[in-house]
Design an enzyme around this catalytic site. Structure first.
Site, PDB file in Angstrom:
ATOM      1  N   ASP A 118      91.277 -59.186  76.745  1.00  0.00           N
ATOM      2  CA  ASP A 118      92.340 -59.013  77.551  1.00  0.00           C
ATOM      3  C   ASP A 118      92.938 -57.471  77.344  1.00  0.00           C
ATOM      4  OD1 ASP A 118      95.261 -59.406  78.785  1.00  0.00           O
ATOM      5  OD2 ASP A 118      94.638 -61.629  78.673  1.00  0.00           O
ATOM      6  N   HIS A 178      91.835 -55.675  79.738  1.00  0.00           N
ATOM      7  CA  HIS A 178      92.170 -55.598  81.211  1.00  0.00           C
ATOM      8  C   HIS A 178      93.096 -54.264  81.075  1.00  0.00           C
ATOM      9  CE1 HIS A 178      92.158 -60.367  81.680  1.00  0.00           C
ATOM     10  NE2 HIS A 178      91.111 -59.586  81.733  1.00  0.00           N
TER      11      HIS A 178
END
Length: 557
Positions: A298, A332
């Site tokens: 992430d 991300h």
């Protein structure tokens, strides 16, 4: 004074507008003093885990031995607790003041996959008070603590995490299912247990509500994954040298800490790891993050300060932060602010960092309901390679989905409606971004504010960007893009500006033949200046559509 003049008369002569915008860019560059981060220090006395009954054989559970050694070191006024060569299996470790837990190069600290070792405790999840399983490493209200060395800390996160089928090959998916666990009704997500699936089906499972206790969440306990390391309200914290990997949820979560140093860490997670963030700095003050490497599932390096009302009530911004000389591979976002930034963020420096393959490079995200003010962000010398999404993104319509759609997915269109400004309205302002080099991205620059709260006062200067698409600016004001070299595959338009005001694009250099340089849309657009642009390969300089007014755009040589 300058800002009031600009906003008060957007249709004044272009020369006056230009002078005001250039003056603003100079004003934004006046940085506050950088923080001095106080460092932890420890006596040279060393305690060894084996002396407290520990065994590094990968079978013996060392929870009691490690915690006893830490308690003894703290009781004697401080010491180093050494984890020497071996595979040290453990349950939750609780740090104490004045202790340096040192992991040697030949050591692995592996946390147990037996969920019974982790009791439900009062904790915090994504910016809100919540019941969660006890963190593998934790500490609260401590001073002068450290985790150092060059060994490995492994959170055994695969035992906890759900996995999306879309992130697996067919053979990987079949192997995962055959290992046990359950899948949801659509066969899209694998869960390690029935309890984990039940938790996923509840709205905000584990979030504290009046009258609830830990007993109310026992049936979904498996779903309430812990972050690997959480230090709460601690002072003079050092994390240095070790590899932190395979977390059940976030890897590193300093919360409301002061004088935090994170140095020379390798932080890892599988790319598909749900909520597998690298470093989430939440409501902390005086922070240094340097010479670290992240490769996670992430966000890589992320700034937070609480979610919605809980964050606003806490009222603790993350402030006085220096982030330098770091590398982020898969994530991300390389450097991220938000989306849980309801307590605000300010006075943050990011410099000399490289992002290689991150979904988005610089990622600033929020949404209505958060509130919070993010300001005084200074970014310099950033390199990016192979960015699947935007190189630089500001988005005030954040939704909790992957930033780059997977195969078969599509981004949902945003419905633009102006709403009243309240304490729930987030704000982004005063960003200075300089010397950015991008080789490969889907889009170079993307700014999207709210109709009731535009993104304000952003300077992006000296950038060389190679991307599929160029620049898009929506609902923004007082924006300066200066000396941007842009090699875009899609040439119509290179720059799109919608419902924005007081935007200066100066010294834009298109590299490839360009059909349309700038398109202006929206009846609210005004005070847009295009100046000193290289138009040798440009077929059409401008186009106004979507109710844009003719006098909203000025083009100067």
């Amino acid at each position: 004074m300058i800002r009031k003049k600009i906003k008060g008369d957007s249709f004044r002569p272009a020369a006056v507008l230009l002078l005001g915008l250039l003056s603003l860019s100079s004003l934004w560059a006046q940085e506050p003093a950088r923080p001095i981060v106080q460092q932890a220090s420890f006596p040279k006395d060393t305690l060894f885990i084996a002396d407290f009954g520990g065994k590094g054989d990968g079978q013996f559970l060392n929870t009691e031995a490690i915690n006893s050694a830490i308690a003894a070191a703290s009781a004697k006024g401080g010491a180093v607790v050494s984890l020497p060569a071996g595979l040290w299996l453990s349950g939750p470790i609780e740090m104490k003041s004045n202790v340096n837990l040192h992991i040697s190069r030949e050591a692995i600290l592996l946390f147990s996959d037996d969920f019974n070792q982790y009791k439900l405790v009062e904790s915090n999840w994504e910016g809100e008070p919540a019941w969660r399983n006890q963190n593998p490493i934790s500490g609260k209200n401590l001073e002068n603590i450290a985790i150092t060395g060059t060994g490995i800390i492994d959170g055994n996160g695969g035992a906890w995490r759900m996995v999306k089928r879309s992130k697996m090959t067919e053979s990987q998916w079949k192997k995962l299912i055959s290992s046990g666990g359950v899948v949801d009704s659509k066969s899209n997500i694998w869960y390690p247990s029935e309890g984990s699936l039940r938790g996923a089906q509840q709205k905000k499972a584990g979030v504290m509500r009046p009258g609830t206790t830990a007993a109310d969440f026992q049936d979904v306990k498996d779903f309430l994954r812990p972050n690997l390391l959480v230090f709460t309200q601690c002072k003079r914290v050092l994390l240095e040298g070790v590899t932190i990997q395979n977390s059940p949820a976030w890897n590193l979560h300093p919360l409301m800490c002061e004088d935090l140093t994170v140095r020379k860490l390798l932080v890892r997670n599988p790319w598909y790891a749900q909520n597998g963030d690298g470093l989430d700095i939440e409501s902390c003050k005086n922070v240094l993050v340097e010479d670290c490497t992240f490769d996670v599932g992430d966000d890589g390096i992320c700034i937070k300060s609480g979610r919605d009302k809980a964050g606003r009530d806490r009222g603790m911004p993350t402030e006085n932060v220096i982030i330098r000389n770091n590398i982020v591979y898969h994530a991300h976002g390389g450097f991220v602010i938000g989306s849980e930034m309801s307590g605000g963020a300010r006075n943050i420096w990011v410099e000399n960092c490289s992002f290689i393959g991150t979904d988005i490079g610089l990622r600033f995200k929020t949404t209505r309901g958060r509130g919070g003010l993010v300001e005084n962000i200074f970014i310099n010398n950033i390199n990016m390679v192979d960015i699947p999404g935007e190189a630089i993104l500001f988005d005030m319509y954040y939704a909790a989905v992957d930033p780059v759609p997977l195969v078969g997915e599509q981004k949902q269109a945003v419905t633009v409606v102006k709403r009243p400004v309240t304490e729930e309205t987030p704000r982004f302002q005063n960003f200075v971004i300089r010397n950015v080099h991008v080789h490969g991205a889907d889009k170079g620059i993307f700014l999207r504010g709210l109709p009731e709260m535009p993104i304000k006062n952003v300077l992006i200067e000296h950038a060389q960007i190679s991307a599929k698409k160029g620049i898009e600016i929506m609902e923004a004001s007082d924006i300066v893009l200066k000396d941007i070299t842009l090699a875009s595959q899609e040439s119509s338009p290179l720059v799109h500006i919608d419902n924005s005001e007081n935007v200066l694009v100066e010294g834009l250099k298109p590299v490839n033949p360009t059909d349309l340089l700038i398109e202006l849309t929206g009846e609210s657009s005004k005070g847009i200046v295009l100046r000193a642009t290289d138009v040798q390969q440009v077929k059409q300089q401008s186009r106004l559509s979507g109710n844009a007014k003719k006098n909203a755009l000025t083009i100067k040589p």
